[in-house]
Design a protein around this motif. Structure first.
Motif, PDB file in Angstrom:
ATOM      1  N   ALA A 130      -1.147 -12.513   4.872  1.00 30.57           N
ATOM      2  CA  ALA A 130      -1.517 -11.292   5.585  1.00 30.57           C
ATOM      3  C   ALA A 130      -1.490 -10.088   4.654  1.00 30.57           C
ATOM      4  O   ALA A 130      -2.371  -9.221   4.713  1.00 30.57           O
ATOM      5  CB  ALA A 130      -0.585 -11.076   6.770  1.00 30.57           C
ATOM      6  N   ARG A 131      -0.512 -10.008   3.783  1.00 31.77           N
ATOM      7  CA  ARG A 131      -0.408  -8.871   2.857  1.00 31.77           C
ATOM      8  C   ARG A 131      -1.625  -8.808   1.940  1.00 31.77           C
ATOM      9  O   ARG A 131      -2.188  -7.727   1.715  1.00 31.77           O
ATOM     10  CB  ARG A 131       0.879  -8.975   2.032  1.00 31.77           C
ATOM     11  CG  ARG A 131       0.985  -7.953   0.892  1.00 31.77           C
ATOM     12  CD  ARG A 131       1.011  -6.530   1.422  1.00 31.77           C
ATOM     13  NE  ARG A 131       0.769  -5.551   0.378  1.00 31.77           N
ATOM     14  CZ  ARG A 131       1.726  -4.971  -0.351  1.00 31.77           C
ATOM     15  NH1 ARG A 131       2.989  -5.284  -0.146  1.00 31.77           N
ATOM     16  NH2 ARG A 131       1.428  -4.086  -1.259  1.00 31.77           N
ATOM     17  N   GLN A 132      -2.057  -9.943   1.414  1.00 33.78           N
ATOM     18  CA  GLN A 132      -3.220  -9.954   0.536  1.00 33.78           C
ATOM     19  C   GLN A 132      -4.470  -9.508   1.284  1.00 33.78           C
ATOM     20  O   GLN A 132      -5.311  -8.779   0.746  1.00 33.78           O
ATOM     21  CB  GLN A 132      -3.408 -11.341  -0.066  1.00 33.78           C
ATOM     22  CG  GLN A 132      -2.365 -11.712  -1.104  1.00 33.78           C
ATOM     23  CD  GLN A 132      -2.526 -13.131  -1.595  1.00 33.78           C
ATOM     24  OE1 GLN A 132      -2.644 -14.071  -0.808  1.00 33.78           O
ATOM     25  NE2 GLN A 132      -2.531 -13.309  -2.908  1.00 33.78           N
ATOM     26  N   GLY A 133      -4.597  -9.937   2.525  1.00 36.49           N
ATOM     27  CA  GLY A 133      -5.748  -9.549   3.320  1.00 36.49           C
ATOM     28  C   GLY A 133      -5.767  -8.060   3.614  1.00 36.49           C
ATOM     29  O   GLY A 133      -6.819  -7.402   3.523  1.00 36.49           O
ATOM     30  N   ILE A 134      -4.608  -7.506   3.980  1.00 32.18           N
ATOM     31  CA  ILE A 134      -4.524  -6.070   4.269  1.00 32.18           C
ATOM     32  C   ILE A 134      -4.812  -5.263   3.008  1.00 32.18           C
ATOM     33  O   ILE A 134      -5.556  -4.271   3.039  1.00 32.18           O
ATOM     34  CB  ILE A 134      -3.138  -5.716   4.844  1.00 32.18           C
ATOM     35  CG1 ILE A 134      -2.952  -6.378   6.216  1.00 32.18           C
ATOM     36  CG2 ILE A 134      -2.972  -4.205   4.956  1.00 32.18           C
ATOM     37  CD1 ILE A 134      -1.559  -6.232   6.777  1.00 32.18           C
ATOM     38  N   ASP A 135      -4.243  -5.683   1.878  1.00 33.59           N
ATOM     39  CA  ASP A 135      -4.496  -4.986   0.620  1.00 33.59           C
ATOM     40  C   ASP A 135      -5.987  -4.979   0.290  1.00 33.59           C
ATOM     41  O   ASP A 135      -6.537  -3.958  -0.161  1.00 33.59           O
ATOM     42  CB  ASP A 135      -3.725  -5.650  -0.522  1.00 33.59           C
ATOM     43  CG  ASP A 135      -2.251  -5.306  -0.502  1.00 33.59           C
ATOM     44  OD1 ASP A 135      -1.867  -4.353   0.204  1.00 33.59           O
ATOM     45  OD2 ASP A 135      -1.475  -5.986  -1.197  1.00 33.59           O
TER      46      ASP A 135
END
Length: 289
Positions: free
Chosen positions: A218-223
């Motif tokens: 999720a963090r990679q997607g949001i970034d």
């Protein structure tokens, strides 16, 4: 009236947070409480009591000067200012203040490396422990109208739509657009049609857009989304998980506020649940989260 607890240490980051907060709530009746938590470290000549008394007096005087300046600068009468200085760790000071008074938002500044000059890395700790909505303002944030708001959270685990009240209020007041961002990760729980319709019904008259990205985490997607889209405010709803999630970097929101790329608002989730509701119509659902 909104009550804003603004954490300051007189650093560049906290000064920018104050400037940003005044602009952010510029169209809102608001009471700003400036809180300075100062450490007490006795030296070889003076004991803890003397150091605490001296530091408290110095910080109190500095806060009084700052509040007096803010009152002179304020051209309207719907912003009020007050201040207090507390010895000891920041988390303890903020927790004590919140225990005695209810605030709509807590505001803190952040440098790009996730630290500020006096408190060190604190935003992640505040997200984990405070029962409050936390607005984290990067030191290089531009003061501009809020036109594009993105809500990035695990919609499948959203059990209480009332958590979205601040989102609805901000978007409506600012005349902003709202995007519901979903990151599709391996083994992600699917959002049911009933859940999505309930969210959309609650947000009415706001008509949110939807965006989906596939990413390993999720963090990679949001970034990736933040890097590729203009965003004025990113909103997330953190889950208060255990220490394992912190040590393994599974806490998405806490990693976001460590070094936020854009102003980031985290909404406190008390764990309450919606009461059962009748779903009127499932036939006009145009988008999927």
């Amino acid at each position: 009236m909104k009550k804003i607890l603004l954490l300051t240490d007189f650093s560049e980051a906290s000064r920018q947070a104050l400037t940003y907060a005044r602009a952010f709530f510029g169209d809102t009746v608001a009471d700003f409480h400036l809180l300075c938590a100062h450490p007490v470290e006795p030296d070889s000549f003076y004991g803890a009591k003397h150091v605490s008394t001296t530091a408290r007096a110095a910080f109190t005087d500095a806060l009084c000067d700052l509040v007096a300046s803010l009152r002179r600068e304020t051209a309207n009468d719907w912003h009020t200012f007050r201040s207090s200085a507390c010895p000891g760790p920041l988390l303890d000071a903020v927790t004590d203040v919140l225990a005695n008074e209810t605030y709509d938002y807590v505001v803190i500044g952040a440098k790009k490396d996730g630290t500020n000059e006096l408190f060190g890395n604190t935003a992640t700790t505040l997200v984990r422990y405070l029962n409050a909505n936390l607005l984290v303002v990067p030191v290089d944030s531009q003061i501009r109208p809020i036109r594009r708001v993105v809500l990035a959270t695990d919609f499948a685990s959203l059990t209480d739509c009332k958590l979205l009240c601040p989102v609805k209020d901000i978007v409506t007041l600012k005349g902003a657009t709202l995007t519901l961002l979903t990151i599709d990760t391996p083994h992600k729980q699917v959002v049911t049609t009933e859940q999505e319709l309930r969210i959309r019904q609650f947000l009415t008259p706001v008509e949110p857009r939807t965006a989906r990205l596939e990413a390993p985490t999720a963090r990679q997607g949001i970034d990736a989304y933040v890097a590729g889209h203009p965003i004025d405010l990113l909103i997330s709803i953190p889950k208060h998980k255990g220490w394992t999630d912190i040590l393994t970097s599974n806490s998405v929101t806490r990693s976001l506020v460590f070094a936020p790329a854009v102003p980031t608002l985290t909404l406190y989730d008390s764990g309450s649940r919606d009461k059962p509701q009748a779903i009127d119509d499932l036939s006009n659902l145009d988008y999927a989260l």
